[in-house]
Design a protein around this motif. Structure first.
Motif, PDB file in Angstrom:
ATOM      1  N   LEU A  61       5.759  -6.659  -3.981  1.00 31.88           N
ATOM      2  CA  LEU A  61       6.717  -7.363  -3.145  1.00 31.88           C
ATOM      3  C   LEU A  61       6.774  -8.845  -3.499  1.00 31.88           C
ATOM      4  O   LEU A  61       7.829  -9.471  -3.430  1.00 31.88           O
ATOM      5  N   SER A  62       5.642  -9.409  -3.923  1.00 29.64           N
ATOM      6  CA  SER A  62       5.592 -10.838  -4.260  1.00 29.64           C
ATOM      7  C   SER A  62       6.237 -11.138  -5.607  1.00 29.64           C
ATOM      8  O   SER A  62       6.626 -12.280  -5.869  1.00 29.64           O
ATOM      9  N   SER A  63       6.335 -10.112  -6.477  1.00 31.82           N
ATOM     10  CA  SER A  63       6.915 -10.272  -7.821  1.00 31.82           C
ATOM     11  C   SER A  63       6.209 -11.343  -8.638  1.00 31.82           C
ATOM     12  O   SER A  63       6.786 -11.919  -9.561  1.00 31.82           O
ATOM     13  N   GLY A  64       4.958 -11.626  -8.290  1.00 28.88           N
ATOM     14  CA  GLY A  64       4.206 -12.652  -9.008  1.00 28.88           C
ATOM     15  C   GLY A  64       3.651 -12.140 -10.318  1.00 28.88           C
ATOM     16  O   GLY A  64       3.559 -10.938 -10.558  1.00 28.88           O
ATOM     17  N   HIS A  65       3.260 -13.070 -11.191  1.00 35.00           N
ATOM     18  CA  HIS A  65       2.693 -12.698 -12.486  1.00 35.00           C
ATOM     19  C   HIS A  65       1.349 -12.014 -12.284  1.00 35.00           C
ATOM     20  O   HIS A  65       0.480 -12.530 -11.591  1.00 35.00           O
ATOM     21  N   GLY A  66       1.199 -10.838 -12.874  1.00 37.69           N
ATOM     22  CA  GLY A  66      -0.051 -10.101 -12.730  1.00 37.69           C
ATOM     23  C   GLY A  66      -0.240  -9.491 -11.357  1.00 37.69           C
ATOM     24  O   GLY A  66      -1.366  -9.217 -10.951  1.00 37.69           O
ATOM     25  N   SER A  67       0.857  -9.258 -10.619  1.00 41.44           N
ATOM     26  CA  SER A  67       0.779  -8.691  -9.277  1.00 41.44           C
ATOM     27  C   SER A  67       1.065  -7.192  -9.303  1.00 41.44           C
ATOM     28  O   SER A  67       1.972  -6.739 -10.012  1.00 41.44           O
ATOM     29  N   TYR A  68       0.300  -6.450  -8.521  1.00 46.61           N
ATOM     30  CA  TYR A  68       0.445  -4.999  -8.427  1.00 46.61           C
ATOM     31  C   TYR A  68       0.350  -4.597  -6.959  1.00 46.61           C
ATOM     32  O   TYR A  68      -0.360  -5.234  -6.180  1.00 46.61           O
ATOM     33  N   GLU A  69       1.051  -3.532  -6.612  1.00 45.53           N
ATOM     34  CA  GLU A  69       1.045  -3.062  -5.223  1.00 45.53           C
ATOM     35  C   GLU A  69       1.056  -1.537  -5.205  1.00 45.53           C
ATOM     36  O   GLU A  69       1.666  -0.898  -6.075  1.00 45.53           O
ATOM     37  N   ALA A  70       0.371  -0.953  -4.231  1.00 43.41           N
ATOM     38  CA  ALA A  70       0.332   0.506  -4.112  1.00 43.41           C
ATOM     39  C   ALA A  70       0.027   0.877  -2.672  1.00 43.41           C
ATOM     40  O   ALA A  70      -0.498   0.066  -1.897  1.00 43.41           O
ATOM     41  N   PHE A  71       0.363   2.119  -2.322  1.00 41.68           N
ATOM     42  CA  PHE A  71       0.021   2.690  -1.023  1.00 41.68           C
ATOM     43  C   PHE A  71      -0.942   3.853  -1.264  1.00 41.68           C
ATOM     44  O   PHE A  71      -0.691   4.718  -2.106  1.00 41.68           O
ATOM     45  N   LEU A  72      -2.043   3.867  -0.520  1.00 41.79           N
ATOM     46  CA  LEU A  72      -3.130   4.811  -0.757  1.00 41.79           C
ATOM     47  C   LEU A  72      -3.323   5.748   0.427  1.00 41.79           C
ATOM     48  O   LEU A  72      -3.229   5.325   1.586  1.00 41.79           O
ATOM     49  N   ASP A  73      -3.584   7.020   0.122  1.00 39.27           N
ATOM     50  CA  ASP A  73      -3.954   8.023   1.132  1.00 39.27           C
ATOM     51  C   ASP A  73      -5.310   8.608   0.755  1.00 39.27           C
ATOM     52  O   ASP A  73      -5.589   8.828  -0.432  1.00 39.27           O
ATOM     53  N   LEU A  74      -6.131   8.884   1.749  1.00 40.22           N
ATOM     54  CA  LEU A  74      -7.427   9.518   1.486  1.00 40.22           C
ATOM     55  C   LEU A  74      -8.026  10.014   2.792  1.00 40.22           C
ATOM     56  O   LEU A  74      -7.952   9.333   3.818  1.00 40.22           O
ATOM     57  N   ARG A  75      -8.602  11.219   2.756  1.00 36.59           N
ATOM     58  CA  ARG A  75      -9.409  11.716   3.855  1.00 36.59           C
ATOM     59  C   ARG A  75     -10.784  12.060   3.315  1.00 36.59           C
ATOM     60  O   ARG A  75     -10.916  12.803   2.334  1.00 36.59           O
ATOM     61  N   GLY A  76     -11.815  11.517   3.943  1.00 36.03           N
ATOM     62  CA  GLY A  76     -13.182  11.821   3.571  1.00 36.03           C
ATOM     63  C   GLY A  76     -13.892  12.524   4.709  1.00 36.03           C
ATOM     64  O   GLY A  76     -13.649  12.221   5.887  1.00 36.03           O
ATOM     65  N   THR A  77     -14.745  13.496   4.389  1.00 29.17           N
ATOM     66  CA  THR A  77     -15.477  14.244   5.408  1.00 29.17           C
ATOM     67  C   THR A  77     -16.952  14.340   5.023  1.00 29.17           C
ATOM     68  O   THR A  77     -17.311  14.286   3.834  1.00 29.17           O
TER      69      THR A  77
END
Length: 210
Positions: A61-77
């Motif tokens: 979203l920032s569009s900055g140099h070297g910027s990365y974005e992700a959405f994470l899902d995880l369930r641990g038991t």
């Protein structure tokens, strides 16, 4: 012929650099469920499970140099069963992702935005947090060629089993300028204690680039 050889060598060097640090890392997407069973020093059976792991990379979203974005899902038991020689006094389930960057500009900034179970300790030594706390924003700094554990949930086992699920947790990494993209790896961990022994068991997913 000499030009062809030079190009081949350069291609090999680039391929080596791209693979540095996270060899064979898979692209983002959905990842297979996995479980393991371990036996504690007191004879308890401990099962750890990783379910619903997903990594959805999006333009930063920032569009900055070297910027990365992700959405994470995880369930641990975690589940503790059997007949141990000493009662379990306490056990804590922890879930999260390990984050790494190959090269950085003055420290890579990692920002995490999650739900009511998202939490992380960036103090030293780390403080153990029991139960869910509201921490909508988390940040830390990665050093060159290192990784850090980003803890999303910590849940105390009040019975034989416990679980922690996070869905759509946003991760933004800025200042990562290596040839390889930032990499993440899911983990599920349980730490348990009896009057005689302390045991910690961990389950890891496969590393993959954002």
């Amino acid at each position: 012929m000499r030009v062809v050889r030079v190009v081949s060598v350069l291609a090999a060097v680039v391929a080596l650099l791209l693979g540095g640090g996270v060899a064979g890392a898979a692209p983002g997407g959905s990842f297979a469920d996995r479980s393991i069973v371990r036996t504690s020093d007191d004879g308890w059976k401990v099962r750890l499970g990783k379910f619903g792991e997903r990594v959805h990379s999006v333009p930063a979203l920032s569009s900055g140099h070297g910027s990365y974005e992700a959405f994470l899902d995880l369930r641990g038991t975690a589940e503790i069963t059997g007949r141990g020689s000493s009662p379990v006094d306490a056990a804590v389930l922890t879930t999260g992702f390990q984050v790494a960057c190959q090269w950085q500009m003055d420290g890579v900034q990692v920002g995490v935005t999650g739900g009511p179970t998202a939490q992380m300790s960036i103090s030293y030594p780390p403080a153990m947090v029991i139960g869910a706390q509201v921490m909508p924003s988390i940040s830390t700094t990665l050093r060159n060629g290192t990784s850090t554990d980003v803890k999303f949930a910590t849940k105390q086992l009040r019975g034989p089993k416990a679980g922690a699920r996070m869905e759509g947790v946003r991760v933004e990494i800025s200042g990562c300028v290596g040839l390889a993209k930032p990499a993440v790896r899911a983990y599920v961990r349980v730490a348990m204690s009896t009057a005689v022994n302390d045991n910690t068991f961990s389950l890891y997913g496969k590393p993959h680039h954002l």
